[in-house]
Scaffold this active site. Structure first.
Site, PDB file in Angstrom:
ATOM      1  N   ARG A   1      -6.784  22.610  -1.933  1.00 58.24           N
ATOM      2  CA  ARG A   1      -6.400  22.160  -2.939  1.00 58.24           C
ATOM      3  C   ARG A   1      -4.770  22.315  -3.397  1.00 58.24           C
ATOM      4  O   ARG A   1      -4.528  22.600  -4.159  1.00 58.24           O
ATOM      5  CB  ARG A   1      -7.212  22.426  -4.538  1.00 58.24           C
ATOM      6  CG  ARG A   1      -8.392  21.618  -4.414  1.00 58.24           C
ATOM      7  CD  ARG A   1      -8.600  20.517  -3.946  1.00 58.24           C
ATOM      8  NE  ARG A   1     -10.120  20.417  -3.949  1.00 58.24           N
ATOM      9  CZ  ARG A   1     -11.139  20.267  -2.752  1.00 58.24           C
ATOM     10  NH1 ARG A   1     -10.767  20.570  -1.745  1.00 58.24           N
ATOM     11  NH2 ARG A   1     -13.083  20.097  -3.069  1.00 58.24           N
TER      12      ARG A   1
ATOM     13  N   SER B   1     -11.389  16.910 -11.922  1.00 57.32           N
ATOM     14  CA  SER B   1     -11.497  18.591 -11.883  1.00 57.32           C
ATOM     15  C   SER B   1     -10.557  19.317 -12.215  1.00 57.32           C
ATOM     16  O   SER B   1      -9.116  19.196 -12.225  1.00 57.32           O
ATOM     17  CB  SER B   1     -12.306  19.799 -10.782  1.00 57.32           C
ATOM     18  OG  SER B   1     -12.457  19.104  -9.924  1.00 57.32           O
TER      19      SER B   1
ATOM     20  N   GLU C   1      -5.837  22.574 -12.078  1.00 59.60           N
ATOM     21  CA  GLU C   1      -5.474  21.477 -11.005  1.00 59.60           C
ATOM     22  C   GLU C   1      -4.188  20.516 -10.887  1.00 59.60           C
ATOM     23  O   GLU C   1      -3.326  20.530  -9.771  1.00 59.60           O
ATOM     24  CB  GLU C   1      -6.848  21.271 -10.961  1.00 59.60           C
ATOM     25  CG  GLU C   1      -6.746  20.182  -9.507  1.00 59.60           C
ATOM     26  CD  GLU C   1      -7.857  19.820  -8.131  1.00 59.60           C
ATOM     27  OE1 GLU C   1      -8.952  20.792  -8.141  1.00 59.60           O
ATOM     28  OE2 GLU C   1      -8.067  18.166  -8.574  1.00 59.60           O
TER      29      GLU C   1
HETATM   30  P1  FAD Z   1      -0.362  11.027  -9.322  1.00 60.20           P
HETATM   31  O1  FAD Z   1      -1.904  12.061 -10.527  1.00 60.20           O
HETATM   32  O2  FAD Z   1      -0.418   9.930  -9.244  1.00 60.20           O
HETATM   33  O3  FAD Z   1      -0.033  12.375  -8.399  1.00 60.20           O
HETATM   34  C1  FAD Z   1      -0.704  13.850  -7.888  1.00 60.20           C
HETATM   35  C2  FAD Z   1       1.395  14.557  -7.667  1.00 60.20           C
HETATM   36  O4  FAD Z   1       1.257  14.208  -6.981  1.00 60.20           O
HETATM   37  C3  FAD Z   1       1.925  14.383  -8.956  1.00 60.20           C
HETATM   38  O5  FAD Z   1       2.908  15.522  -9.035  1.00 60.20           O
HETATM   39  C4  FAD Z   1       2.901  13.407  -8.050  1.00 60.20           C
HETATM   40  O6  FAD Z   1       4.235  14.087  -8.538  1.00 60.20           O
HETATM   41  C5  FAD Z   1       2.781  13.829  -6.823  1.00 60.20           C
HETATM   42  N1  FAD Z   1       3.582  12.673  -5.956  1.00 60.20           N
HETATM   43  C6  FAD Z   1       2.127  11.481  -5.480  1.00 60.20           C
HETATM   44  N2  FAD Z   1       2.445  10.573  -4.578  1.00 60.20           N
HETATM   45  C7  FAD Z   1       3.453  10.844  -4.774  1.00 60.20           C
HETATM   46  C8  FAD Z   1       4.234  10.736  -3.228  1.00 60.20           C
HETATM   47  N3  FAD Z   1       4.555   9.418  -2.335  1.00 60.20           N
HETATM   48  N4  FAD Z   1       5.426  11.543  -3.030  1.00 60.20           N
HETATM   49  C9  FAD Z   1       5.396  13.157  -3.454  1.00 60.20           C
HETATM   50  N5  FAD Z   1       4.593  13.192  -4.633  1.00 60.20           N
HETATM   51  C10 FAD Z   1       3.757  12.761  -5.281  1.00 60.20           C
HETATM   52  N6  FAD Z   1      -8.688  15.121  -5.407  1.00 60.20           N
HETATM   53  C11 FAD Z   1      -9.658  15.776  -4.992  1.00 60.20           C
HETATM   54  O7  FAD Z   1      -9.505  16.310  -4.428  1.00 60.20           O
HETATM   55  N7  FAD Z   1     -10.904  15.840  -4.467  1.00 60.20           N
HETATM   56  C12 FAD Z   1     -11.690  15.092  -5.617  1.00 60.20           C
HETATM   57  O8  FAD Z   1     -13.062  14.598  -4.999  1.00 60.20           O
HETATM   58  C13 FAD Z   1     -10.993  14.714  -6.032  1.00 60.20           C
HETATM   59  N8  FAD Z   1     -12.055  13.722  -6.993  1.00 60.20           N
HETATM   60  C14 FAD Z   1     -11.822  12.707  -8.251  1.00 60.20           C
HETATM   61  C15 FAD Z   1     -12.791  12.013  -9.320  1.00 60.20           C
HETATM   62  C16 FAD Z   1     -11.874  11.663 -10.362  1.00 60.20           C
HETATM   63  C17 FAD Z   1     -12.827  11.237 -11.249  1.00 60.20           C
HETATM   64  C18 FAD Z   1     -10.455  11.845 -11.212  1.00 60.20           C
HETATM   65  C19 FAD Z   1     -10.169  11.112 -11.806  1.00 60.20           C
HETATM   66  C20 FAD Z   1      -9.918  12.979 -10.008  1.00 60.20           C
HETATM   67  C21 FAD Z   1     -10.283  13.411  -8.844  1.00 60.20           C
HETATM   68  N9  FAD Z   1      -9.855  14.166  -8.026  1.00 60.20           N
HETATM   69  C22 FAD Z   1      -9.739  14.951  -6.735  1.00 60.20           C
HETATM   70  C23 FAD Z   1      -8.061  14.207  -8.055  1.00 60.20           C
HETATM   71  C24 FAD Z   1      -6.893  13.366  -7.847  1.00 60.20           C
HETATM   72  O9  FAD Z   1      -7.834  11.921  -8.010  1.00 60.20           O
HETATM   73  C25 FAD Z   1      -6.638  13.816  -6.401  1.00 60.20           C
HETATM   74  O10 FAD Z   1      -5.708  14.418  -6.224  1.00 60.20           O
HETATM   75  C26 FAD Z   1      -5.514  12.063  -5.638  1.00 60.20           C
HETATM   76  O11 FAD Z   1      -4.562  12.517  -4.102  1.00 60.20           O
HETATM   77  C27 FAD Z   1      -4.395  11.579  -6.553  1.00 60.20           C
HETATM   78  O12 FAD Z   1      -4.116  10.809  -6.519  1.00 60.20           O
HETATM   79  P2  FAD Z   1      -3.030   9.909  -7.175  1.00 60.20           P
HETATM   80  O13 FAD Z   1      -2.457   9.062  -6.815  1.00 60.20           O
HETATM   81  O14 FAD Z   1      -3.446   9.652  -8.717  1.00 60.20           O
HETATM   82  O15 FAD Z   1      -1.762  11.355  -7.330  1.00 60.20           O
HETATM   83  P1  NAP Z   2     -20.823  20.765  -6.631  1.00 59.08           P
HETATM   84  O1  NAP Z   2     -22.137  19.171  -5.602  1.00 59.08           O
HETATM   85  O2  NAP Z   2     -21.160  20.902  -8.377  1.00 59.08           O
HETATM   86  O3  NAP Z   2     -20.288  22.111  -6.304  1.00 59.08           O
HETATM   87  C1  NAP Z   2     -20.057  22.690  -7.603  1.00 59.08           C
HETATM   88  C2  NAP Z   2     -18.710  23.405  -6.834  1.00 59.08           C
HETATM   89  O4  NAP Z   2     -19.130  24.346  -5.655  1.00 59.08           O
HETATM   90  C3  NAP Z   2     -18.124  22.083  -5.974  1.00 59.08           C
HETATM   91  O5  NAP Z   2     -16.504  22.368  -6.490  1.00 59.08           O
HETATM   92  C4  NAP Z   2     -17.532  23.091  -3.938  1.00 59.08           C
HETATM   93  O6  NAP Z   2     -16.050  23.732  -4.223  1.00 59.08           O
HETATM   94  C5  NAP Z   2     -18.484  24.072  -4.051  1.00 59.08           C
HETATM   95  N1  NAP Z   2     -19.867  24.237  -3.357  1.00 59.08           N
HETATM   96  C6  NAP Z   2     -20.580  23.728  -2.984  1.00 59.08           C
HETATM   97  N2  NAP Z   2     -21.089  23.286  -1.695  1.00 59.08           N
HETATM   98  C7  NAP Z   2     -20.371  24.088  -1.364  1.00 59.08           C
HETATM   99  C8  NAP Z   2     -21.154  24.640  -0.001  1.00 59.08           C
HETATM  100  N3  NAP Z   2     -22.183  23.945   0.992  1.00 59.08           N
HETATM  101  N4  NAP Z   2     -19.468  25.568   0.691  1.00 59.08           N
HETATM  102  C9  NAP Z   2     -18.789  26.253   0.466  1.00 59.08           C
HETATM  103  N5  NAP Z   2     -17.913  25.549  -1.532  1.00 59.08           N
HETATM  104  C10 NAP Z   2     -19.274  24.710  -1.635  1.00 59.08           C
HETATM  105  O7  NAP Z   2     -19.537  20.029  -7.052  1.00 59.08           O
HETATM  106  P2  NAP Z   2     -18.990  18.473  -7.950  1.00 59.08           P
HETATM  107  O8  NAP Z   2     -18.312  18.723  -8.832  1.00 59.08           O
HETATM  108  O9  NAP Z   2     -20.240  17.232  -7.939  1.00 59.08           O
HETATM  109  O10 NAP Z   2     -17.899  18.259  -6.891  1.00 59.08           O
HETATM  110  C11 NAP Z   2     -18.430  17.323  -5.670  1.00 59.08           C
HETATM  111  C12 NAP Z   2     -17.455  17.802  -4.560  1.00 59.08           C
HETATM  112  O11 NAP Z   2     -16.293  16.727  -4.873  1.00 59.08           O
HETATM  113  C13 NAP Z   2     -17.028  18.650  -4.348  1.00 59.08           C
HETATM  114  O12 NAP Z   2     -15.978  18.532  -2.677  1.00 59.08           O
HETATM  115  C14 NAP Z   2     -15.229  19.010  -5.143  1.00 59.08           C
HETATM  116  O13 NAP Z   2     -14.423  19.285  -4.955  1.00 59.08           O
HETATM  117  C15 NAP Z   2     -15.319  17.266  -5.215  1.00 59.08           C
HETATM  118  N6  NAP Z   2     -15.070  17.155  -6.352  1.00 59.08           N
HETATM  119  C16 NAP Z   2     -13.408  17.391  -6.857  1.00 59.08           C
HETATM  120  C17 NAP Z   2     -12.523  16.884  -7.746  1.00 59.08           C
HETATM  121  C18 NAP Z   2     -11.400  16.985  -8.113  1.00 59.08           C
HETATM  122  O14 NAP Z   2     -10.130  16.708  -9.209  1.00 59.08           O
HETATM  123  N7  NAP Z   2     -10.249  18.138  -7.219  1.00 59.08           N
HETATM  124  C19 NAP Z   2     -12.734  16.197  -9.038  1.00 59.08           C
HETATM  125  C20 NAP Z   2     -15.370  16.040  -8.683  1.00 59.08           C
HETATM  126  C21 NAP Z   2     -15.320  15.795  -7.420  1.00 59.08           C
HETATM  127  P3  NAP Z   2     -14.801  22.537  -3.713  1.00 59.08           P
HETATM  128  O15 NAP Z   2     -14.777  21.620  -4.772  1.00 59.08           O
HETATM  129  O16 NAP Z   2     -14.015  23.335  -2.569  1.00 59.08           O
HETATM  130  O17 NAP Z   2     -15.559  21.531  -2.471  1.00 59.08           O
END
Ligand code: FAD
Ligand code: NAP
Length: 338
Positions: free
Chosen positions: A164, A238, A334
């Site tokens: 991340r 998250s 994050e």
């Molecule tokens: P923004 O929130 O608009 O921007 C995020 C950052 O990036 C800011 O600092 C912004 O300035 C910068 N930025 C945006 N666009 C650019 C650009 N073109 N050039 C330079 N900088 C830029 N993330 C995960 O990794 N895995 C997930 O499973 C995941 N699940 C999510 C579920 C939910 C319900 C929500 C709300 C979020 C989740 N996220 C997850 C987080 C998020 O959706 C991702 O990180 C996504 O890539 C952010 O995209 P955005 O366009 O909304 O970015």
């Molecule tokens: P989950 O399945 O309840 O698991 C909890 C955590 O355990 C996750 O964050 C995941 O890490 C870790 N995990 C589970 N199985 C794993 C494996 N086999 N090896 C390594 N790590 C493992 O998680 P959840 O909250 O429902 O999310 C599901 C997936 O969606 C995750 O990958 C999570 O990152 C992603 N997600 C991300 C965001 C965001 O905003 N970043 C929001 C929602 C969901 P990892 O997170 O490293 O995968």
């Protein structure tokens, strides 16, 4: 001429629905408009902030600068044998792109279905879910480097992707604007179902040898069942990163918490689930004023109404202190904070 609006509410532009304001706001549809907007900000000696879907940021206070909303569009495919180079403009919707590729029979993105936001932000934190990270499909990106004052193309090594994480959260923070991203997909079905929750869902559906489309559908079903929809309950996904701790620290914790969820990493460190730590510490479902931690997913901070950026950051700080006191672990926020 680009149209700059003044004193614009950013509430519709962030999924936490924080009602902060931008001094200037412009929606960019071309790289020429990006250059114009940056020149405008330079001329007024104001900072610029690029936003996409606003799903990974905390707009904690009014932005005394120029907010650039990314609306760059365009998708191109180049088939090379059984591989496909996909180049998408930064303003394309991530999930729509995933579904478009699946529909065309270009595989690799299926585990990343239903992640909110736009293409340009995907490299910022090397988005990942259900065992797949962007880096595994990444070829290169292009963007404007404000210091070098030129467009640059960066490969995966130059982006310094981590868990991340990337160079755009560090050295290039606020200095590099991503305009397009190129990914390498495959026309041969590539399946990654090692992630336990995903394997279990597919098993329940009787799909032990799923197609990529079925993997995407299973991922979407899990997400819809577990995660609050920002349109109904504002959140930024998250709120904390899963901490990576040393084996030594892990060995000192596990006798006290034998049920602690943990994942050993290749580099010897151990990844803990931040959600487990929060739940264990009693934060799941806890509300403080107008914000709180979600009742089903302790790691998701939600805005129950007109919560402010200050309330969000105050809750986050209390949680960080509590987790430090109870487990000796420093939780990192994050989303990017502005
Ligand atoms: P923004 O929130 O608009 O921007 C995020 C950052 O990036 C800011 O600092 C912004 O300035 C910068 N930025 C945006 N666009 C650019 C650009 N073109 N050039 C330079 N900088 C830029 N993330 C995960 O990794 N895995 C997930 O499973 C995941 N699940 C999510 C579920 C939910 C319900 C929500 C709300 C979020 C989740 N996220 C997850 C987080 C998020 O959706 C991702 O990180 C996504 O890539 C952010 O995209 P955005 O366009 O909304 O970015
Ligand atoms: P989950 O399945 O309840 O698991 C909890 C955590 O355990 C996750 O964050 C995941 O890490 C870790 N995990 C589970 N199985 C794993 C494996 N086999 N090896 C390594 N790590 C493992 O998680 P959840 O909250 O429902 O999310 C599901 C997936 O969606 C995750 O990958 C999570 O990152 C992603 N997600 C991300 C965001 C965001 O905003 N970043 C929001 C929602 C969901 P990892 O997170 O490293 O995968």
């Amino acid at each position: 001429m680009l149209d700059f609006s003044e004193n614009v509410s950013l509430k519709p532009f962030n999924t936490l629905a924080l009602d902060t304001r931008a001094h200037y706001f412009a929606s960019l549809k071309s790289t020429a408009e990006l250059a114009e907007a940056l020149a405008f900000a330079d001329g007024k000696k104001l900072p610029a902030l690029m936003i996409g879907g606003g799903s990974n940021l905390v707009l904690a206070s009014d932005f005394e600068g120029v907010v650039l909303h990314n609306a760059l569009r365009g998708i191109e495919f180049e088939v090379q044998g059984d591989e496909v180079l996909l180049t998408a403009a930064a303003g394309e919707n991530w999930h729509h792109l995933v579904m478009l590729c699946l529909g065309k029979g270009y595989y690799g993105l299926q585990n990343l279905a239903l992640i909110p936001g736009l293409v340009g932000a995907a490299p910022i934190q090397n988005i990942g879910a259900y065992g797949v990270e962007l880096v595994s499909l990444f070829e290169s990106l292009r963007g404007w480097d404000c210091e070098a004052k030129e467009f640059r193309q960066l490969n995966a090594g130059q982006c310094q992707f981590g868990y991340r994480d990337s160079i755009f959260k560090h050295t290039l923070k606020g200095r590099f604007y991503i305009t397009e991203v190129t990914l390498r997909l495959s026309t041969r079905p590539t399946i990654s179902i090692g992630y336990r929750a995903l394997r279990q869902k597919l098993f329940e559906l009787g799909l032990e040898e799923p197609t990529p489309q079925q993997v995407a559908e299973a991922v979407m079903a899990i997400r819809r069942s577990k995660l609050p929809d920002p349109a109904e309950l504002p959140n930024a996904g998250s709120f904390f990163k899963n901490p990576l701790i040393s084996k030594k620290q892990f060995d000192s914790l596990i006798p006290h918490y034998p049920a602690m969820v943990h994942y050993p990493q290749d580099d010897g460190r151990v990844k803990l689930a931040a959600g487990w730590l929060l739940e264990k510490a009693g934060w799941k479902g806890r509300q403080m004023g107008r914000v709180g931690m979600h009742t089903e997913q302790a790691i998701v901070l939600v805005n129950y109404g007109a919560g402010s950026g200050a309330e969000v950051l105050s809750l986050a700080a209390q949680i960080q202190q509590d987790i430090k006191d109870k487990f000796g672990i420093a939780l990192e926020i994050e989303p990017s904070i502005y």
